[in-house]
Write a protein that holds these residues in place. Structure first.
Motif, PDB file in Angstrom:
ATOM      1  N   GLU A  48       0.818  -1.208   0.000  1.00 53.81           N
ATOM      2  CA  GLU A  48       0.000   0.000   0.000  1.00 53.81           C
ATOM      3  C   GLU A  48       0.857   1.265   0.000  1.00 53.81           C
ATOM      4  N   ARG A  49       2.170   1.094  -0.017  1.00 55.62           N
ATOM      5  CA  ARG A  49       3.059   2.257   0.004  1.00 55.62           C
ATOM      6  C   ARG A  49       3.043   2.945  -1.352  1.00 55.62           C
ATOM      7  N   ARG A  50       3.192   4.255  -1.316  1.00 50.86           N
ATOM      8  CA  ARG A  50       3.272   5.025  -2.555  1.00 50.86           C
ATOM      9  C   ARG A  50       4.261   6.157  -2.365  1.00 50.86           C
ATOM     10  N   ALA A  65       6.458   5.313 -11.476  1.00 50.38           N
ATOM     11  CA  ALA A  65       7.680   5.224 -12.291  1.00 50.38           C
ATOM     12  C   ALA A  65       8.163   3.790 -12.261  1.00 50.38           C
ATOM     13  N   THR A  66       7.642   2.968 -13.130  1.00 51.67           N
ATOM     14  CA  THR A  66       7.973   1.552 -13.057  1.00 51.67           C
ATOM     15  C   THR A  66       9.472   1.288 -13.109  1.00 51.67           C
ATOM     16  N   ASP A  67      10.208   1.960 -13.992  1.00 48.24           N
ATOM     17  CA  ASP A  67      11.651   1.719 -14.105  1.00 48.24           C
ATOM     18  C   ASP A  67      12.441   2.362 -12.968  1.00 48.24           C
ATOM     19  N   LEU A  68      11.919   3.421 -12.391  1.00 45.57           N
ATOM     20  CA  LEU A  68      12.656   4.169 -11.380  1.00 45.57           C
ATOM     21  C   LEU A  68      12.084   4.027  -9.972  1.00 45.57           C
ATOM     22  N   GLU A  69      11.017   3.265  -9.850  1.00 42.58           N
ATOM     23  CA  GLU A  69      10.303   3.209  -8.577  1.00 42.58           C
ATOM     24  C   GLU A  69      11.189   2.780  -7.408  1.00 42.58           C
ATOM     25  N   ALA A  70      11.993   1.750  -7.591  1.00 38.61           N
ATOM     26  CA  ALA A  70      12.851   1.275  -6.498  1.00 38.61           C
ATOM     27  C   ALA A  70      13.817   2.366  -6.048  1.00 38.61           C
ATOM     28  N   GLU A  71      14.381   3.103  -6.995  1.00 46.14           N
ATOM     29  CA  GLU A  71      15.296   4.200  -6.641  1.00 46.14           C
ATOM     30  C   GLU A  71      14.561   5.309  -5.911  1.00 46.14           C
ATOM     31  N   ASN A  99      12.360  10.642 -15.693  1.00 47.97           N
ATOM     32  CA  ASN A  99      13.703  10.736 -15.127  1.00 47.97           C
ATOM     33  C   ASN A  99      13.680  11.720 -13.966  1.00 47.97           C
ATOM     34  N   TYR A 100      14.776  11.739 -13.224  1.00 48.58           N
ATOM     35  CA  TYR A 100      14.856  12.626 -12.067  1.00 48.58           C
ATOM     36  C   TYR A 100      16.305  13.039 -11.851  1.00 48.58           C
ATOM     37  N   GLU A 101      16.465  14.087 -11.067  1.00 48.39           N
ATOM     38  CA  GLU A 101      17.795  14.441 -10.583  1.00 48.39           C
ATOM     39  C   GLU A 101      17.650  14.961  -9.163  1.00 48.39           C
ATOM     40  N   LEU A 102      18.671  14.732  -8.360  1.00 50.99           N
ATOM     41  CA  LEU A 102      18.657  15.200  -6.984  1.00 50.99           C
ATOM     42  C   LEU A 102      18.946  16.695  -6.941  1.00 50.99           C
ATOM     43  N   LEU A 175      21.416   3.038  -4.407  1.00 54.85           N
ATOM     44  CA  LEU A 175      20.197   3.047  -5.210  1.00 54.85           C
ATOM     45  C   LEU A 175      19.919   1.710  -5.890  1.00 54.85           C
ATOM     46  N   GLY A 176      20.897   0.827  -5.930  1.00 54.81           N
ATOM     47  CA  GLY A 176      20.705  -0.471  -6.567  1.00 54.81           C
ATOM     48  C   GLY A 176      21.899  -0.846  -7.397  1.00 54.81           C
ATOM     49  N   PRO A 177      21.805  -1.961  -8.119  1.00 58.00           N
ATOM     50  CA  PRO A 177      22.922  -2.393  -8.945  1.00 58.00           C
ATOM     51  C   PRO A 177      23.207  -1.375 -10.043  1.00 58.00           C
ATOM     52  N   GLY A 178      24.476  -1.198 -10.353  1.00 53.07           N
ATOM     53  CA  GLY A 178      24.854  -0.314 -11.460  1.00 53.07           C
ATOM     54  C   GLY A 178      24.512  -0.955 -12.787  1.00 53.07           C
ATOM     55  N   PRO A 179      24.632  -0.222 -13.866  1.00 59.22           N
ATOM     56  CA  PRO A 179      24.334  -0.784 -15.196  1.00 59.22           C
ATOM     57  C   PRO A 179      25.181  -2.030 -15.447  1.00 59.22           C
ATOM     58  N   GLY A 180      24.555  -3.073 -15.923  1.00 54.87           N
ATOM     59  CA  GLY A 180      25.270  -4.298 -16.246  1.00 54.87           C
ATOM     60  C   GLY A 180      25.556  -5.185 -15.042  1.00 54.87           C
TER      61      GLY A 180
END
Length: 184
Positions: A48-50, A65-71, A99-102, A175-180
């Motif tokens: 139920e988190r958003r 943001a399906t691709d960015l949601e975890a980040e 996309n986003y930026e801090l 934020l998670g695994p890097g590319p590759g």
């Protein structure tokens, strides 16, 4: 005469039916927007988190943001600039993040990149910044354990070392695994 009147009526009916079947033209895609604010995670239960953006200009927007949601979940409490489009999700108005930026913390922008270890040095490779950022300080040592992971780092800059800017890390987040990089 009667047959031409019937033919005209049938032709008119056919035109009306064709127009009705054609339906309305497709809705225009909402324009891209850029919104700044602070991210927060609402909800106590996992399913139920958003993610919500408390916009600087006022108002709250639920983010999808399906691709960015975890980040985005991991950036709870940080200021961000998101780019995306208004959408309807689960019957409610939301904002689809592309996309986003801090945003800067205490006037200093965080850097986002992948942790790389070169001998005794810990670096963040940032494609956006176009440079390798040498990390310094006690937290740089903690980041060594996160080699290959995508992180954000923030701190104050020290004198360049071997042509690289050195960042004395005051805060970071994984934020998670890097590319590759795949998880075991």
């Amino acid at each position: 005469m009667r047959s031409s009147s019937v033919s005209s009526s049938l032709a008119a009916l056919a035109v009306l039916l064709f127009a009705a079947c054609a339906g309305a033209p497709p809705a225009a895609r909402p324009a891209r927007e850029t919104v700044e604010g602070v991210l927060s995670v609402d909800g106590d239960r996992p399913f139920e988190r958003r993610i919500v953006l408390d916009a600087h200009g006022g108002g709250r927007r639920a983010l999808v943001a399906t691709d960015l949601e975890a980040e985005l979940f991991l950036l709870d409490g940080l200021g961000v600039r998101v780019v995306g489009r208004a959408v309807t999700a689960a019957g409610a108005h939301a904002f689809a993040v592309e996309n986003y930026e801090l945003l800067p913390i205490e006037g200093i922008p965080p850097s986002v990149g992948v942790v790389v270890v070169e001998g005794d040095r810990v670096l963040v490779q940032s494609a956006a910044a176009g440079e390798d950022l040498l990390l310094a300080g006690a937290l740089a040592g903690a980041l060594r354990a996160h080699a290959g992971m995508k992180v954000w780092v923030w701190g104050t800059f020290a004198e360049p070392d071997a042509g690289r800017r050195a960042l004395s890390v005051r805060a970071y987040g994984v934020l998670g695994p890097g590319p590759g990089v795949t998880r075991p």
